[in-house]
Motif scaffolding. Structure first.
Motif, PDB file in Angstrom:
ATOM      1  N   LEU A   1     -30.788   7.563   5.738  1.00 27.55           N
ATOM      2  CA  LEU A   1     -29.486   6.663   5.376  1.00 27.55           C
ATOM      3  C   LEU A   1     -29.955   7.040   3.977  1.00 27.55           C
ATOM      4  O   LEU A   1     -29.881   5.936   3.313  1.00 27.55           O
ATOM      5  N   LEU A   2     -30.697   7.617   3.652  1.00 24.01           N
ATOM      6  CA  LEU A   2     -30.040   8.539   1.910  1.00 24.01           C
ATOM      7  C   LEU A   2     -28.780   8.588   1.910  1.00 24.01           C
ATOM      8  O   LEU A   2     -28.058   8.470   0.207  1.00 24.01           O
ATOM      9  N   GLU A   3     -27.871   8.531   3.277  1.00 27.11           N
ATOM     10  CA  GLU A   3     -26.414   8.004   2.486  1.00 27.11           C
ATOM     11  C   GLU A   3     -25.955   7.172   3.186  1.00 27.11           C
ATOM     12  O   GLU A   3     -24.326   6.656   3.112  1.00 27.11           O
ATOM     13  N   ALA A   4     -26.782   6.245   3.395  1.00 26.73           N
ATOM     14  CA  ALA A   4     -26.435   4.380   4.029  1.00 26.73           C
ATOM     15  C   ALA A   4     -25.085   3.976   3.390  1.00 26.73           C
ATOM     16  O   ALA A   4     -25.790   3.586   1.702  1.00 26.73           O
ATOM     17  N   PRO A   5     -24.656   3.473   3.580  1.00 24.56           N
ATOM     18  CA  PRO A   5     -23.968   2.437   2.503  1.00 24.56           C
ATOM     19  C   PRO A   5     -24.156   1.387   1.632  1.00 24.56           C
ATOM     20  O   PRO A   5     -24.003   0.771   0.707  1.00 24.56           O
ATOM     21  N   SER A   6     -25.670   0.727   2.413  1.00 25.50           N
ATOM     22  CA  SER A   6     -26.000   0.162   2.209  1.00 25.50           C
ATOM     23  C   SER A   6     -26.919   0.421   0.570  1.00 25.50           C
ATOM     24  O   SER A   6     -27.763   0.528   0.803  1.00 25.50           O
ATOM     25  N   PRO A   7     -27.224  -0.503  -0.474  1.00 27.53           N
ATOM     26  CA  PRO A   7     -27.942  -0.407  -1.371  1.00 27.53           C
ATOM     27  C   PRO A   7     -28.917   0.060  -1.173  1.00 27.53           C
ATOM     28  O   PRO A   7     -30.198   0.469  -2.055  1.00 27.53           O
ATOM     29  N   ALA A   8     -29.585  -1.586  -0.447  1.00 29.10           N
ATOM     30  CA  ALA A   8     -31.294  -1.592   0.236  1.00 29.10           C
ATOM     31  C   ALA A   8     -32.087  -0.559   0.749  1.00 29.10           C
ATOM     32  O   ALA A   8     -33.092   0.168   0.378  1.00 29.10           O
ATOM     33  N   LEU A   9     -30.935   0.353   1.367  1.00 28.59           N
ATOM     34  CA  LEU A   9     -31.405   0.657   2.867  1.00 28.59           C
ATOM     35  C   LEU A   9     -31.596   2.211   2.246  1.00 28.59           C
ATOM     36  O   LEU A   9     -32.485   3.145   2.689  1.00 28.59           O
ATOM     37  N   ARG A  10     -31.037   2.344   0.866  1.00 25.62           N
ATOM     38  CA  ARG A  10     -30.596   3.717   0.527  1.00 25.62           C
ATOM     39  C   ARG A  10     -31.286   3.815  -0.483  1.00 25.62           C
ATOM     40  O   ARG A  10     -32.428   5.160  -0.536  1.00 25.62           O
ATOM     41  N   ALA A  11     -32.100   3.121  -1.101  1.00 25.50           N
ATOM     42  CA  ALA A  11     -33.544   2.687  -1.786  1.00 25.50           C
ATOM     43  C   ALA A  11     -34.853   3.028  -1.235  1.00 25.50           C
ATOM     44  O   ALA A  11     -35.530   3.490  -1.849  1.00 25.50           O
ATOM     45  N   LEU A  12     -34.292   2.163   0.087  1.00 20.97           N
ATOM     46  CA  LEU A  12     -35.772   2.250   0.340  1.00 20.97           C
ATOM     47  C   LEU A  12     -35.832   4.061   1.440  1.00 20.97           C
ATOM     48  O   LEU A  12     -36.989   4.220   1.124  1.00 20.97           O
ATOM     49  N   ALA A  13     -34.767   4.499   1.468  1.00 23.86           N
ATOM     50  CA  ALA A  13     -35.543   5.485   2.242  1.00 23.86           C
ATOM     51  C   ALA A  13     -36.027   7.141   1.036  1.00 23.86           C
ATOM     52  O   ALA A  13     -36.587   8.117   1.121  1.00 23.86           O
ATOM     53  N   ILE A  14     -35.001   6.755   0.280  1.00 23.20           N
ATOM     54  CA  ILE A  14     -35.446   7.181  -1.407  1.00 23.20           C
ATOM     55  C   ILE A  14     -36.913   7.036  -1.687  1.00 23.20           C
ATOM     56  O   ILE A  14     -37.982   7.811  -2.655  1.00 23.20           O
ATOM     57  N   ASP A  15     -37.262   5.746  -1.643  1.00 22.58           N
ATOM     58  CA  ASP A  15     -38.679   5.098  -1.909  1.00 22.58           C
ATOM     59  C   ASP A  15     -39.841   6.320  -0.940  1.00 22.58           C
ATOM     60  O   ASP A  15     -40.709   6.874  -1.302  1.00 22.58           O
ATOM     61  N   LEU A  16     -39.171   5.710   0.141  1.00 20.16           N
ATOM     62  CA  LEU A  16     -40.132   6.194   1.184  1.00 20.16           C
ATOM     63  C   LEU A  16     -40.432   7.777   1.434  1.00 20.16           C
ATOM     64  O   LEU A  16     -41.802   8.363   1.195  1.00 20.16           O
ATOM     65  N   LEU A  17     -39.011   8.236   1.422  1.00 17.61           N
ATOM     66  CA  LEU A  17     -39.379  10.467   1.755  1.00 17.61           C
ATOM     67  C   LEU A  17     -39.841  10.648  -0.329  1.00 17.61           C
ATOM     68  O   LEU A  17     -40.492  12.146   0.082  1.00 17.61           O
TER      69      LEU A  17
ATOM     70  N   LEU B   1     -37.373  -7.127   5.312  1.00 15.49           N
ATOM     71  CA  LEU B   1     -36.668  -5.397   4.216  1.00 15.49           C
ATOM     72  C   LEU B   1     -38.014  -4.865   3.656  1.00 15.49           C
ATOM     73  O   LEU B   1     -39.291  -3.702   3.415  1.00 15.49           O
ATOM     74  N   ALA B   2     -38.758  -5.340   2.007  1.00 13.15           N
ATOM     75  CA  ALA B   2     -40.053  -5.606   1.998  1.00 13.15           C
ATOM     76  C   ALA B   2     -41.279  -5.102   2.708  1.00 13.15           C
ATOM     77  O   ALA B   2     -41.783  -4.409   2.051  1.00 13.15           O
ATOM     78  N   ALA B   3     -41.808  -5.440   3.532  1.00 12.86           N
ATOM     79  CA  ALA B   3     -42.479  -5.769   3.975  1.00 12.86           C
ATOM     80  C   ALA B   3     -43.530  -4.247   5.169  1.00 12.86           C
ATOM     81  O   ALA B   3     -43.404  -3.942   5.161  1.00 12.86           O
ATOM     82  N   ILE B   4     -41.307  -3.777   5.466  1.00 12.73           N
ATOM     83  CA  ILE B   4     -41.342  -3.181   6.517  1.00 12.73           C
ATOM     84  C   ILE B   4     -41.640  -1.669   5.760  1.00 12.73           C
ATOM     85  O   ILE B   4     -42.168  -0.822   6.238  1.00 12.73           O
TER      86      ILE B   4
END
Length: 367
Positions: free
Chosen positions: A133-149, A111-114
Motif C-alpha cells: 500500500l506504500l505505492e497505492a494510488p489512494s492517498p488514504a491507503l498510502r497514508a495508512l500504510a506509512i503510519d502503520l509501518l 478506515l480509521a477504525a481498522i
C-alpha cells in the motif's frame, strides 16, 4: 490455536463476546485519555477486553466468516476495530484478505477504525500485504500504510522523502510522523517549506519532527506562532522547553482572554515556578480558577483534597426569566401570527388588548 472442529459452536456465546468486546473497546479508548481513570483501572478493563478478543480468535474460520467479516461493515467504529483486530490476530488464511477488501477510501470512519486495530499489533503480526500500500494510488491507503509501518521504523527512507512532496496533506503528515519515530533525517529546506504549510496538521507534524532532530527553525516557529489561535501545540512546546525569557512571553498571553485556557493547560506541563505563581494568581478569577488549580497541581504535585478545594455549585434547574425585551419580541411574533390566522380571533387569547396566537400553533411558522 482454534476451537476443536468436532465440537458444536455456541453462537449465542460468540455473539455475546462480540457485543461485549465492542462495549469494552469503546470504554477502553475513553479511559486512555480520561483524567479520572488510573492506570491500574485501565489495565483491568484491558485484560477483560483482550480475553474476549482471544475468545473470538479461538472461534476460527466459522466465527470469522459468520461474525467478524460482516462486522467490518458496521456503523460503530469500536465494532469494526474489534473485528479487524480479531481477524488480523487469527490464523484464518482468508481473514487478512477480508481486511484488505474492507479498506475503502470512501468510508473514512471505518478506515480509521481498522487502522486503530492494526496499530496495536506487533510488527510481525501486521498483514503481509501492508507494504504494497506504500505505492497505492489512494492517498488514504498510502497514508495508512506509512503510519502503520512507520511506527515500527519499517518505511524505506526514500519513500518517506518522496512522500514529503505529495499533494495530499494526509500523506505528508503520515510521512513526517514516521520520520519523527525513526529519526530519519529531515532536510532543512524541506522542513522550512513544511513549517509554512497552509495545513495545520502538516505544520504541527513538521514542528515535532524538526525539534526531535534539533532544527532551530522549528523552535523559532514555535515562538513565532504561540500567540496564534491555532498555535496550541506551539504553546505546549514552549511551556515544556522555554528558557525564562521565552516563558515570560508565554505567560504574557494569559492576558489574552481567548488564549488563557489554552495557555493554562500548557503551563501544567512546564514544571516551572514562574508558571505555578501565575496559576496561583489566576485562582482568584472564577472563570479560570478550576483550570489554574489543575495546572498548579500538575506542576507542584499538590492534591486538592482535605479541605483544599470546594465543590462546584450545582447548576440551577429553573429556567432563567425572560428579559423584558424578549417578552415584547414574543408578543409581537404572536400578534403577527394571529393576523395571519383566520381562526385565531375566534379561539385565541388576548395579549395587551390584541388577539394572540396562543391557541394557534400553526400561526408561528419557524418559531
Amino acid at each position: 490455536m482454534t476451537a476443536r472442529a468436532d465440537l458444536p459452536l455456541l453462537w449465542d456465546i460468540y455473539e455475546e463476546y462480540l457485543d461485549e468486546a465492542e462495549f469494552l473497546w469503546s470504554q477502553w479508548e475513553r479511559m486512555l485519555v480520561s483524567p479520572d481513570d488510573w492506570l491500574h483501572e485501565v489495565e483491568e478493563r484491558e485484560e477483560r477486553l483482550f480475553a474476549l478478543l482471544d475468545g473470538l480468535v479461538l472461534g476460527g474460520s466459522p466465527v470469522a466468516e459468520r461474525l467478524l467479516v460482516p462486522a467490518l461493515e458496521a456503523d460503530v467504529p469500536a465494532r469494526v476495530s474489534v473485528a479487524a483486530f480479531a481477524l488480523a490476530s487469527g490464523e484464518v488464511p482468508t481473514s487478512t484478505e477480508a481486511l484488505r477488501t474492507a479498506l475503502k477510501e470512501d468510508a473514512p470512519a471505518s478506515l480509521a477504525a481498522i487502522q486503530r486495530a492494526l496499530e496495536l499489533l506487533a510488527r510481525e503480526a501486521l498483514p503481509a500485504w501492508l507494504p504494497s500500500l506504500l505505492e497505492a494510488p489512494s492517498p488514504a491507503l498510502r497514508a495508512l500504510a506509512i503510519d502503520l509501518l512507520g511506527q515500527h521504523g519499517a518505511v524505506p527512507p526514500q519513500v518517506l522523502s518522496e512522500s514529503l512532496t505529495h499533494e495530499e496533506p494526509r500523506v505528508v503528515h503520515a510521512a513526517l510522523r514516521a520520520m519523527s519515530r525513526s529519526r530519519t533525517r529531515l532536510d532543512r529546506a524541506a522542513l522550512e517549506r513544511l513549517l509554512a504549510s497552509p495545513h495545520p496538521e502538516v505544520r504541527d507534524a513538521a514542528l515535532v519532527a524538526g525539534l526531535l532532530q534539533g532544527h532551530r527553525a522549528s523552535w523559532s516557529t514555535c515562538l513565532a506562532t504561540m500567540g496564534a489561535p491555532e498555535g496550541k501545540l506551539s504553546r505546549l512546546l514552549v511551556a515544556m522547553g522555554a528558557d525564562e525569557h521565552e516563558l515570560g512571553k508565554l505567560l504574557a498571553l494569559l492576558d489574552t482572554p481567548k488564549l488563557r485556557q489554552d495557555v493554562l493547560w500548557a503551563l501544567g506541563f512546564s514544571g516551572r515556578q514562574a508558571a505555578a505563581d501565575a496559576c496561583v494568581a489566576l485562582m482568584e478569577d472564577e472563570s479560570s480558577a478550576a483550570l489554574a488549580a489543575e495546572a498548579f497541581c500538575a506542576i507542584t504535585g499538590l492534591r486538592l483534597d482535605q479541605g483544599l478545594a470546594v465543590e462546584r455549585p450545582e447548576p440551577s434547574e429553573e429556567l432563567p426569566p425572560l428579559e423584558e425585551e424578549n417578552l415584547e419580541r414574543v408578543a409581537r411574533a404572536l400578534r403577527r401570527g394571529c393576523a395571519a390566522s383566520p381562526g385565531c380571533a375566534r379561539g385565541g387569547a388576548m395579549v395587551e388588548g390584541s388577539p394572540s396566537a396562543l391557541r394557534c400553533p400553526s400561526a408561528l411558522p419557524g418559531w
